[in-house]
Structures are given as C-alpha cells and as structure tokens.
Scaffold this motif. Sequence first.
Motif, PDB file in Angstrom:
ATOM      1  N   SER A  13      55.594   8.059 -51.217  1.00 43.65           N
ATOM      2  CA  SER A  13      55.437   7.550 -49.856  1.00 43.65           C
ATOM      3  C   SER A  13      54.141   8.060 -49.235  1.00 43.65           C
ATOM      4  O   SER A  13      53.395   7.299 -48.599  1.00 43.65           O
ATOM      5  CB  SER A  13      56.634   7.987 -48.994  1.00 43.65           C
ATOM      6  OG  SER A  13      56.440   7.630 -47.643  1.00 43.65           O
ATOM      7  N   ILE A  14      53.826   9.343 -49.416  1.00 42.25           N
ATOM      8  CA  ILE A  14      52.602   9.927 -48.865  1.00 42.25           C
ATOM      9  C   ILE A  14      51.372   9.298 -49.518  1.00 42.25           C
ATOM     10  O   ILE A  14      50.408   8.923 -48.832  1.00 42.25           O
ATOM     11  CB  ILE A  14      52.599  11.463 -49.091  1.00 42.25           C
ATOM     12  CG1 ILE A  14      53.700  12.124 -48.259  1.00 42.25           C
ATOM     13  CG2 ILE A  14      51.236  12.056 -48.741  1.00 42.25           C
ATOM     14  CD1 ILE A  14      53.913  13.591 -48.571  1.00 42.25           C
ATOM     15  N   ILE A  15      51.386   9.178 -50.832  1.00 42.86           N
ATOM     16  CA  ILE A  15      50.251   8.592 -51.560  1.00 42.86           C
ATOM     17  C   ILE A  15      49.980   7.173 -51.073  1.00 42.86           C
ATOM     18  O   ILE A  15      48.827   6.770 -50.853  1.00 42.86           O
ATOM     19  CB  ILE A  15      50.520   8.594 -53.077  1.00 42.86           C
ATOM     20  CG1 ILE A  15      50.642  10.028 -53.605  1.00 42.86           C
ATOM     21  CG2 ILE A  15      49.426   7.839 -53.815  1.00 42.86           C
ATOM     22  CD1 ILE A  15      49.406  10.879 -53.393  1.00 42.86           C
ATOM     23  N   SER A  40      46.535  16.501 -39.555  1.00 44.40           N
ATOM     24  CA  SER A  40      47.588  17.528 -39.527  1.00 44.40           C
ATOM     25  C   SER A  40      48.926  16.997 -40.032  1.00 44.40           C
ATOM     26  O   SER A  40      49.689  17.717 -40.695  1.00 44.40           O
ATOM     27  CB  SER A  40      47.747  18.087 -38.114  1.00 44.40           C
ATOM     28  OG  SER A  40      48.109  17.056 -37.206  1.00 44.40           O
ATOM     29  N   GLU A  41      49.238  15.755 -39.740  1.00 37.66           N
ATOM     30  CA  GLU A  41      50.518  15.192 -40.165  1.00 37.66           C
ATOM     31  C   GLU A  41      50.591  15.084 -41.690  1.00 37.66           C
ATOM     32  O   GLU A  41      51.650  15.269 -42.289  1.00 37.66           O
ATOM     33  CB  GLU A  41      50.721  13.806 -39.537  1.00 37.66           C
ATOM     34  CG  GLU A  41      52.079  13.171 -39.812  1.00 37.66           C
ATOM     35  CD  GLU A  41      53.244  13.996 -39.287  1.00 37.66           C
ATOM     36  OE1 GLU A  41      54.356  13.894 -39.875  1.00 37.66           O
ATOM     37  OE2 GLU A  41      53.060  14.730 -38.296  1.00 37.66           O
ATOM     38  N   PHE A  42      49.445  14.788 -42.319  1.00 35.85           N
ATOM     39  CA  PHE A  42      49.411  14.729 -43.779  1.00 35.85           C
ATOM     40  C   PHE A  42      49.803  16.067 -44.376  1.00 35.85           C
ATOM     41  O   PHE A  42      50.618  16.142 -45.292  1.00 35.85           O
ATOM     42  CB  PHE A  42      48.012  14.329 -44.260  1.00 35.85           C
ATOM     43  CG  PHE A  42      47.811  14.497 -45.747  1.00 35.85           C
ATOM     44  CD1 PHE A  42      48.219  13.500 -46.626  1.00 35.85           C
ATOM     45  CD2 PHE A  42      47.232  15.652 -46.270  1.00 35.85           C
ATOM     46  CE1 PHE A  42      48.049  13.646 -48.003  1.00 35.85           C
ATOM     47  CE2 PHE A  42      47.057  15.811 -47.636  1.00 35.85           C
ATOM     48  CZ  PHE A  42      47.470  14.805 -48.501  1.00 35.85           C
ATOM     49  N   TRP A  43      49.197  17.157 -43.870  1.00 39.51           N
ATOM     50  CA  TRP A  43      49.476  18.483 -44.414  1.00 39.51           C
ATOM     51  C   TRP A  43      50.916  18.898 -44.166  1.00 39.51           C
ATOM     52  O   TRP A  43      51.551  19.528 -45.018  1.00 39.51           O
ATOM     53  CB  TRP A  43      48.509  19.506 -43.818  1.00 39.51           C
ATOM     54  CG  TRP A  43      47.115  19.279 -44.289  1.00 39.51           C
ATOM     55  CD1 TRP A  43      46.062  18.806 -43.572  1.00 39.51           C
ATOM     56  CD2 TRP A  43      46.640  19.464 -45.627  1.00 39.51           C
ATOM     57  NE1 TRP A  43      44.960  18.681 -44.367  1.00 39.51           N
ATOM     58  CE2 TRP A  43      45.274  19.090 -45.630  1.00 39.51           C
ATOM     59  CE3 TRP A  43      47.218  19.909 -46.809  1.00 39.51           C
ATOM     60  CZ2 TRP A  43      44.489  19.150 -46.772  1.00 39.51           C
ATOM     61  CZ3 TRP A  43      46.439  19.981 -47.951  1.00 39.51           C
ATOM     62  CH2 TRP A  43      45.091  19.605 -47.925  1.00 39.51           C
ATOM     63  N   LYS A  44      51.416  18.528 -43.013  1.00 40.98           N
ATOM     64  CA  LYS A  44      52.812  18.847 -42.695  1.00 40.98           C
ATOM     65  C   LYS A  44      53.747  18.177 -43.699  1.00 40.98           C
ATOM     66  O   LYS A  44      54.656  18.814 -44.250  1.00 40.98           O
ATOM     67  CB  LYS A  44      53.142  18.393 -41.274  1.00 40.98           C
ATOM     68  CG  LYS A  44      54.561  18.704 -40.832  1.00 40.98           C
ATOM     69  CD  LYS A  44      54.789  18.230 -39.401  1.00 40.98           C
ATOM     70  CE  LYS A  44      56.237  18.486 -38.980  1.00 40.98           C
ATOM     71  NZ  LYS A  44      56.476  18.006 -37.592  1.00 40.98           N
ATOM     72  N   ARG A  45      53.507  16.915 -43.979  1.00 41.70           N
ATOM     73  CA  ARG A  45      54.363  16.179 -44.918  1.00 41.70           C
ATOM     74  C   ARG A  45      54.165  16.637 -46.358  1.00 41.70           C
ATOM     75  O   ARG A  45      55.130  16.784 -47.120  1.00 41.70           O
ATOM     76  CB  ARG A  45      54.094  14.678 -44.793  1.00 41.70           C
ATOM     77  CG  ARG A  45      54.639  14.050 -43.526  1.00 41.70           C
ATOM     78  CD  ARG A  45      54.442  12.546 -43.527  1.00 41.70           C
ATOM     79  NE  ARG A  45      55.134  11.907 -44.643  1.00 41.70           N
ATOM     80  CZ  ARG A  45      55.021  10.612 -44.943  1.00 41.70           C
ATOM     81  NH1 ARG A  45      54.228   9.847 -44.216  1.00 41.70           N
ATOM     82  NH2 ARG A  45      55.680  10.105 -45.964  1.00 41.70           N
ATOM     83  N   MET A  46      52.902  16.873 -46.757  1.00 40.98           N
ATOM     84  CA  MET A  46      52.630  17.274 -48.136  1.00 40.98           C
ATOM     85  C   MET A  46      53.233  18.639 -48.440  1.00 40.98           C
ATOM     86  O   MET A  46      53.839  18.851 -49.501  1.00 40.98           O
ATOM     87  CB  MET A  46      51.121  17.283 -48.391  1.00 40.98           C
ATOM     88  CG  MET A  46      50.739  17.679 -49.810  1.00 40.98           C
ATOM     89  SD  MET A  46      51.438  16.597 -51.103  1.00 40.98           S
ATOM     90  CE  MET A  46      50.313  15.192 -51.034  1.00 40.98           C
ATOM     91  N   ASN A  47      53.080  19.579 -47.514  1.00 40.05           N
ATOM     92  CA  ASN A  47      53.655  20.910 -47.730  1.00 40.05           C
ATOM     93  C   ASN A  47      55.180  20.853 -47.802  1.00 40.05           C
ATOM     94  O   ASN A  47      55.794  21.517 -48.638  1.00 40.05           O
ATOM     95  CB  ASN A  47      53.218  21.864 -46.615  1.00 40.05           C
ATOM     96  CG  ASN A  47      51.804  22.379 -46.814  1.00 40.05           C
ATOM     97  OD1 ASN A  47      51.420  22.727 -47.920  1.00 40.05           O
ATOM     98  ND2 ASN A  47      51.020  22.422 -45.751  1.00 40.05           N
ATOM     99  N   ALA A  48      55.783  20.051 -46.933  1.00 40.66           N
ATOM    100  CA  ALA A  48      57.243  19.914 -46.961  1.00 40.66           C
ATOM    101  C   ALA A  48      57.691  19.270 -48.266  1.00 40.66           C
ATOM    102  O   ALA A  48      58.712  19.654 -48.851  1.00 40.66           O
ATOM    103  CB  ALA A  48      57.711  19.081 -45.764  1.00 40.66           C
ATOM    104  N   CYS A  49      56.907  18.309 -48.752  1.00 45.66           N
ATOM    105  CA  CYS A  49      57.237  17.614 -50.000  1.00 45.66           C
ATOM    106  C   CYS A  49      57.152  18.567 -51.190  1.00 45.66           C
ATOM    107  O   CYS A  49      58.078  18.651 -52.003  1.00 45.66           O
ATOM    108  CB  CYS A  49      56.276  16.439 -50.191  1.00 45.66           C
ATOM    109  SG  CYS A  49      56.433  15.585 -51.776  1.00 45.66           S
TER     110      CYS A  49
END
Length: 456
Positions: free
Chosen positions: A202-204, A177-186
């Motif tokens: 940073s996410i990659i 869930s944290e990945f999707w939260k960060r990716m969508n915000a990005c």
Amino acid sequence: MKRDLQNYYRDLRLKIRNADAQMFVAQLARKQEVNSAFFYDFVVNAEGKLMYVFWADATSRKNYKHFGSVVSFDSTYTTNQYDMIFAPFTGVNHHLQSVFFGAAFLLNEKTESYVWLFETFLKAMGGVAPTLIITDEATSIKNGIDEVFPTSVYRLCMWHIMEKLPEKLGLVIREESEFWKRMNACVWGSETVTEFELEWNSIISEYGLEDNEWLTKRFSLRESWIPAYFMDISLAGILRTTSRSESANSFFNRFIHRRLTFVEFWLRFETALECQRQEELIADNSSIHRTPQLVTPWAMEKQGSQVFTYEVFGKFQEQVISARDHCCVQGIAQDEGIKIVTFKTGASRVREVRCDTTTMIANCSCRLFESHGIPCRHIIQVMRIENQKKLPTFYIMERWKKRCKSESVYDEQGNLLEENPTDSLDAAARKKISTVRNKLEDLIQRAKQSDEGMDF
C-alpha cells in the motif's frame, strides 16, 4: 595542553612506525601470558603483512557462554589508518546492556576472510555456534556464515537497512512525515506476514515507488530482516531495536577512527571496554541490593523481583501491571487438556493463549516470550486464572537472573574464564570440578520443586 597532546601523538607514531602491527600482536601475546584464558590468533602473508587478527579475553568468552545464543556481527565500522576492517561480535547481557564477545581486524571483505574469522571465533568459543546471528548485508558474510555456522539462523540488521532508506528516496518523500510514520509502523510494528505485505504494498503504491530498485530488493529479502517473519525464533527480538544498534555504535565509535594506529586503537579500546564492564558491575550491584517497588499483591510479581535483574524485572512488571489493568478475557475453551483463552486488546487485536493444564506451559499469539524471553501479560493472566501463585520455572530464563554469572566457567582447556584468575589447580582438575559443579546445579534445579527432592 592541546599542542602537547598533538606532539605526543606525533612522537608516538614516529616511534612505532614500521612496527605497529608487530607491537599490537605482541601486546595480545602478553595478555595471554598473564591469563591463559585470553584467546587470540592472527595471519600474516608471505611478506609478513598482517592479514587478519582476532582476540577475545576471558570475560568476553565467559559472556559468550551466558549470552551467546544471539549474536550481532558488524563489519561497517570506520577502518584504521591501514584500511583494515574492524569487525566486533556483540550481544545482550542480563541487564539488557550491549556486551562484547570478541573482535577482529580484517584486510579485506572476501569470503575467505570471513570464513577464517568465523572459524577462529568458533574455536575461541569452544565450538558452540550462535543460535541466531544478525549481520549487515554482504554476500561474503553470508557465504562465511553458511560455511562455518550452517545451523545458525541468519538475519539482517534492520537498523542498518532503515538507516540507508532516506538516501534511497526522492527529496519530496524524505520530507514527508506521514510516509515515515507509516513505514516505521509497517517495518517495526507488523506482527504477521500478511499485515506487513499488505501495508508495504500500500505504501509503495501510494507514494509511487514501484520502480525503486533498492526497495524492490529489500522486499525480496523481507524474510531476512522483517520481524514478522521470525517472531518464533528464540530471543530474536532483543537485538532488533533501534536503541540496541545505536547503543553498540555509540560504544564502538568511542575508539574507532580512520587515522588511528593499532597501538592507539588498543589504548582507546581497553579504556572503553573497562567503562562498559564497570556499567555492568554497577547494574549488578543495583539488582542485588535494590528492592523494586511492587504494584500488585500477586505472588508472581514478588517472585520476579527476587529472581530477575532490575532492568528485566522492569519489563516483566510492565506485563504484570498490564495483565491487571488491560487483559480482558473474551472467551475460554477446553480441548483435550489444552485450555484456550482469548483476549481482546486495546489495539483491536485478539490474542490467543493455549495452555497445557498439566505442565502449565502456555503459548501466546503475541509471541513476546519467544522473541524477548519475558512472559507476556496474557500468559500471566492465564496463570492467575489457573490459580498459579508463581510462574513456572519454564518462564524464568537463566540469562535474565540476577546471579546468572556467579558460577565459575571454564574453557575446553580447563582455563578459568575470569579476568583475574586465582585458581592454582591444574587444567584437568579444573575441568573436572566444572563438570561436577554443573551436574550438581542441574540436580538442585530438579530437586527444589519438592521437600523430598531436596532432602534426598
């Protein structure tokens, strides 16, 4: 009964077997006979097989005249029983609803197919290309756009890209869930190029996705689909939201089905289009007859309620309220007739508005007006600082007005672009009247700034 309906469709298919495409094109021809503003064109091959067909009725062409600066083109819909591609053109109307401009069936996705389609679309729309066209990712579509719409800005649909993302990731990350939260915000929330690239990298890195070829390719195409790279393109923001793409998909999925014949498609299509237009009529009635509740004593809020449609006014009112409650001025400077006002926002961002105090035209670093056509709270606050009782007309876009579609519109042949025309004048007279009417409207807009102008 369900069985009766199944029997009816079985009989229908038997009846139209070997004549389906011919009946479909004949129906388009009958539409044009009834209303000369109905546009269609088609191509058959040497064996008489239907290759391409495009149509746009009078209302669609009128809608394009008003709202066609930003167009979404989609060729990803489920095909019919002949494996032909359904390719609609859509936009956004003055009620922030999806609106239909025209559509086609194509036998294949070759570049020459899209070249034919875009040339035909351009002909239907009086030679006026869209300012911005957003499409799904396909080399043949891009080639067609480059050839036919060389001046149009081309961008990829974010929604389609983000829809594909889950299948391109490993199972572990898909459930993170944290990945999707960060990716969508990005993707959706980055406002600057630097902000996006730092967070993406940073996410990659954090999730070990450096070797994911699909993500690497999407990053190489980032200037074509990440909003931070086209914040300055006029109205680019109104087609990029998830809800907009979902809305369009919901509409078209009502009548798209892989097993449908052309005749069955047309029956469903006309019903769905009638429903879409009925929703617009309901919104028109609400905008004209409902009075929104005002929450501030500011004249510009009242001005917005009188001019904007109900839905656009709601967006504008949010900015007015935010200007009242959350716009904290951090500093004011002057530079050769340009007033520079900085604001500190709740998200720890600094907004800068540069306002020409002679024309009262301002630009804000948040780029809301450029991307959505609605003045932001920072510009509204600067207008108040400058003791402006009303917004300059520069900030009231014609496409968002309640009565933006009230005037008569004609095509290049002088056909009235209305679904049920009653004008009996000949084409040359209709075209001349249209030209005069538009010039008079121009004069009124210039003159209404002063009593002397209106008297003249």
